[in-house]
Design a protein around this motif. Structure first.
Motif, mmCIF file in Angstrom:
data_model
loop_
_atom_site.group_PDB
_atom_site.id
_atom_site.type_symbol
_atom_site.label_atom_id
_atom_site.label_comp_id
_atom_site.label_asym_id
_atom_site.label_seq_id
_atom_site.Cartn_x
_atom_site.Cartn_y
_atom_site.Cartn_z
ATOM 1 N N LEU A 90 -22.709 -31.554 7.418
ATOM 2 C CA LEU A 90 -22.318 -30.467 6.513
ATOM 3 C C LEU A 90 -21.188 -30.897 5.580
ATOM 4 N N SER A 91 -20.380 -31.863 6.009
ATOM 5 C CA SER A 91 -19.272 -32.333 5.170
ATOM 6 C C SER A 91 -19.763 -33.054 3.916
ATOM 7 N N MET A 92 -21.045 -33.414 3.891
ATOM 8 C CA MET A 92 -21.618 -34.088 2.726
ATOM 9 C C MET A 92 -22.510 -33.153 1.908
ATOM 10 N N HIS A 93 -22.448 -31.859 2.206
ATOM 11 C CA HIS A 93 -23.288 -30.880 1.527
ATOM 12 C C HIS A 93 -22.902 -30.766 0.055
ATOM 13 N N GLY A 94 -23.865 -30.448 -0.790
ATOM 14 C CA GLY A 94 -23.606 -30.333 -2.220
ATOM 15 C C GLY A 94 -22.806 -29.115 -2.616
ATOM 16 N N ASP A 95 -22.778 -28.098 -1.763
ATOM 17 C CA ASP A 95 -22.034 -26.875 -2.049
ATOM 18 C C ASP A 95 -20.621 -27.008 -1.496
ATOM 19 N N GLU A 96 -19.618 -26.822 -2.368
ATOM 20 C CA GLU A 96 -18.232 -27.011 -1.924
ATOM 21 C C GLU A 96 -17.805 -25.968 -0.878
ATOM 22 N N VAL A 128 -19.527 -25.024 1.678
ATOM 23 C CA VAL A 128 -19.918 -25.593 2.975
ATOM 24 C C VAL A 128 -18.945 -26.695 3.372
ATOM 25 N N ARG A 129 -18.577 -27.534 2.414
ATOM 26 C CA ARG A 129 -17.645 -28.628 2.722
ATOM 27 C C ARG A 129 -16.268 -28.076 3.103
ATOM 28 N N ARG A 130 -15.852 -27.015 2.423
ATOM 29 C CA ARG A 130 -14.552 -26.417 2.757
ATOM 30 C C ARG A 130 -14.528 -25.904 4.189
ATOM 31 N N ARG A 131 -15.616 -25.265 4.584
ATOM 32 C CA ARG A 131 -15.656 -24.726 5.950
ATOM 33 C C ARG A 131 -15.759 -25.847 6.977
ATOM 34 N N ALA A 132 -16.495 -26.897 6.642
ATOM 35 C CA ALA A 132 -16.567 -28.041 7.550
ATOM 36 C C ALA A 132 -15.194 -28.698 7.689
ATOM 37 N N ALA A 133 -14.423 -28.691 6.597
ATOM 38 C CA ALA A 133 -13.094 -29.301 6.618
ATOM 39 C C ALA A 133 -12.113 -28.515 7.485
ATOM 40 N N SER A 134 -12.363 -27.219 7.658
ATOM 41 C CA SER A 134 -11.437 -26.386 8.432
ATOM 42 C C SER A 134 -11.912 -26.138 9.866
ATOM 43 N N HIS A 135 -13.121 -26.588 10.182
ATOM 44 C CA HIS A 135 -13.666 -26.320 11.512
ATOM 45 C C HIS A 135 -12.870 -27.050 12.586
ATOM 46 N N GLU A 136 -12.618 -26.376 13.677
ATOM 47 C CA GLU A 136 -11.793 -26.943 14.748
ATOM 48 C C GLU A 136 -12.421 -28.172 15.390
ATOM 49 N N ARG A 137 -13.773 -28.241 15.358
ATOM 50 C CA ARG A 137 -14.464 -29.352 16.033
ATOM 51 C C ARG A 137 -14.780 -30.518 15.098
ATOM 52 N N THR A 138 -14.318 -30.453 13.858
ATOM 53 C CA THR A 138 -14.575 -31.548 12.921
ATOM 54 C C THR A 138 -13.902 -32.832 13.412
ATOM 55 N N ALA A 154 -12.624 -38.387 5.718
ATOM 56 C CA ALA A 154 -13.491 -38.544 4.553
ATOM 57 C C ALA A 154 -13.357 -37.371 3.593
ATOM 58 N N LEU A 155 -13.172 -36.188 4.134
ATOM 59 C CA LEU A 155 -13.072 -34.995 3.288
ATOM 60 C C LEU A 155 -11.765 -34.945 2.504
ATOM 61 N N THR A 156 -10.761 -35.693 2.918
ATOM 62 C CA THR A 156 -9.504 -35.708 2.161
ATOM 63 C C THR A 156 -9.655 -36.455 0.836
ATOM 64 N N TYR A 157 -10.795 -37.139 0.656
ATOM 65 C CA TYR A 157 -11.077 -37.834 -0.606
ATOM 66 C C TYR A 157 -12.076 -37.053 -1.465
ATOM 67 N N ASP A 158 -12.390 -35.828 -1.070
ATOM 68 C CA ASP A 158 -13.375 -35.014 -1.780
ATOM 69 C C ASP A 158 -12.907 -34.710 -3.204
ATOM 70 N N LYS A 159 -13.869 -34.540 -4.104
ATOM 71 C CA LYS A 159 -13.538 -34.238 -5.497
ATOM 72 C C LYS A 159 -12.988 -32.833 -5.660
ATOM 73 N N ASP A 160 -13.330 -31.930 -4.714
ATOM 74 C CA ASP A 160 -12.846 -30.554 -4.783
ATOM 75 C C ASP A 160 -11.454 -30.472 -4.166
ATOM 76 N N ALA A 161 -10.499 -29.925 -4.924
ATOM 77 C CA ALA A 161 -9.111 -29.889 -4.462
ATOM 78 C C ALA A 161 -8.950 -29.039 -3.209
ATOM 79 N N THR A 162 -9.693 -27.947 -3.122
ATOM 80 C CA THR A 162 -9.584 -27.080 -1.940
ATOM 81 C C THR A 162 -10.091 -27.786 -0.694
ATOM 82 N N VAL A 163 -11.158 -28.548 -0.839
ATOM 83 C CA VAL A 163 -11.676 -29.313 0.300
ATOM 84 C C VAL A 163 -10.624 -30.319 0.754
ATOM 85 N N ARG A 164 -10.012 -31.034 -0.197
ATOM 86 C CA ARG A 164 -8.967 -32.004 0.154
ATOM 87 C C ARG A 164 -7.786 -31.309 0.835
#
Length: 320
Positions: A222-228, A230-240, A247-257
């Motif tokens: 899900l961290s590689m999903h095209g919708d930001e 989904v990536r944001r929620r994957a970035a905040s999930h406790e089990r990530t 890897a998500l800290t290098y995302d193009k979306d600032a909120t995901v990072r």
């Protein structure tokens, strides 16, 4: 002044001659706190709305509710059946009522498998929806309801806690995204969530990312999903896992990072890099607010003039 049924009768002769019989205001039983005996008197009103509002009152006596359960007005019967004083026998009798609203209220409280199975074929969608969500509905009836022609019935079935894995597998392949979304939200089975994580609809994948039972390997997907979203929620999930959060800290979306940078599994060295090199305020502020951010990273943020970091540093000093 004496109350008789649905009218007020004044003992004064002049009042009796001029305006002796006037209807009880239909809202009086609902807007004022009336006692059980008064409500029982109002339950004899000729106004159906008054009787309906009496049936809605928690203070109504058991004998009042038992009387209103057989009222000629279907809405009065429906509210009476929904009342706590309605007996199991009255609920079961109401399951055969000719009015759909009465049957719907009865189906919420019914625990008779045979009556629920019969109601599952009711022509009213609302009745079938209630039956689909009732935990007492038998399994073979639920099997039929998860294939109901109406989407909302299938959605309510997806919320039933007694669904088996086979039923959830069927719902996971439903043609309607809302059904698949609800199924992913309500399940705790990683196998169902794995299917949802690979769904072509972004909202279904988002539901999987929101579920606390989603497997870490699926969160990586899900961290590689095209919708930001989904990536944001994957970035905040406790089990990530750590490598996914990194890897998500290098995302193009600032909120995901920002969310990934504040995650507990993100390495400290990467948090320092973000504090030193990222120029997005949301990234820096979330680092400052996170309880998982080390003190030396907070000092870096203070050195860059971040106001949130100053507040966080002061809070740290007060707690020492």
């Amino acid at each position: 002044m004496e109350m008789e049924g649905s009218v007020l009768v004044d003992d004064d002769e002049r009042t009796r001659c001029s305006d002796a019989r006037r209807p009880v205001h239909p809202d009086s039983a609902y807007r004022r706190r009336l006692g059980g005996r008064t409500l029982h008197t109002l339950a004899h009103s000729q106004w159906s709305r008054t009787r309906m509002l009496v049936a809605m009152c928690d203070a109504a006596l058991a004998k009042t509710i038992h009387m209103l359960a057989s009222d000629p007005n279907p809405l009065v019967r429906a509210y009476a059946i929904a009342h706590n004083h309605a007996t199991r026998e009255q609920v079961n009798t109401a399951m055969s009522d000719t009015n759909a609203q009465v049957v719907k209220q009865a189906a919420r409280k019914c625990d008779d498998p045979q009556l629920l199975a019969k109601a599952a074929t009711h022509k009213s969608r609302e009745v079938r929806m209630v039956v689909a969500s009732n935990p007492h509905t038998p399994q073979d009836t639920l099997h039929a309801l998860i294939r109901d022609a109406d989407m909302w019935v299938r959605i309510r079935a997806a919320r039933n806690p007694t669904l088996t894995l086979d039923m959830r597998m069927i719902l996971a392949e439903d043609e309607e995204p809302w059904v698949r979304i609800t199924n992913a939200e309500e399940t705790n089975d990683p196998r169902i969530l794995a299917i949802a994580a690979r769904d072509s609809d972004a909202d279904v994948a988002l539901a999987a990312a929101n579920n606390e039972h989603t497997d870490p390997s699926d969160l990586t997907l899900l961290s590689m999903h095209g919708d930001e979203r989904v990536r944001r929620r994957a970035a905040s999930h406790e089990r990530t896992p750590e490598e996914t959060a990194l890897a998500l800290t290098y995302d193009k979306d600032a909120t995901v990072r920002a969310v990934a940078g504040a995650h507990k599994n993100t390495p400290v060295w990467r948090k320092k890099e973000l504090a030193q090199g990222d120029n997005e305020s949301i990234v820096l502020n979330m680092l400052a607010h996170s309880t998982d951010t080390p003190r030396d990273v907070i000092h870096i943020l203070v050195g860059r003039g971040n106001k949130q970091a100053r507040v966080a540093l002061l809070d740290m000093c007060r707690r020492r």
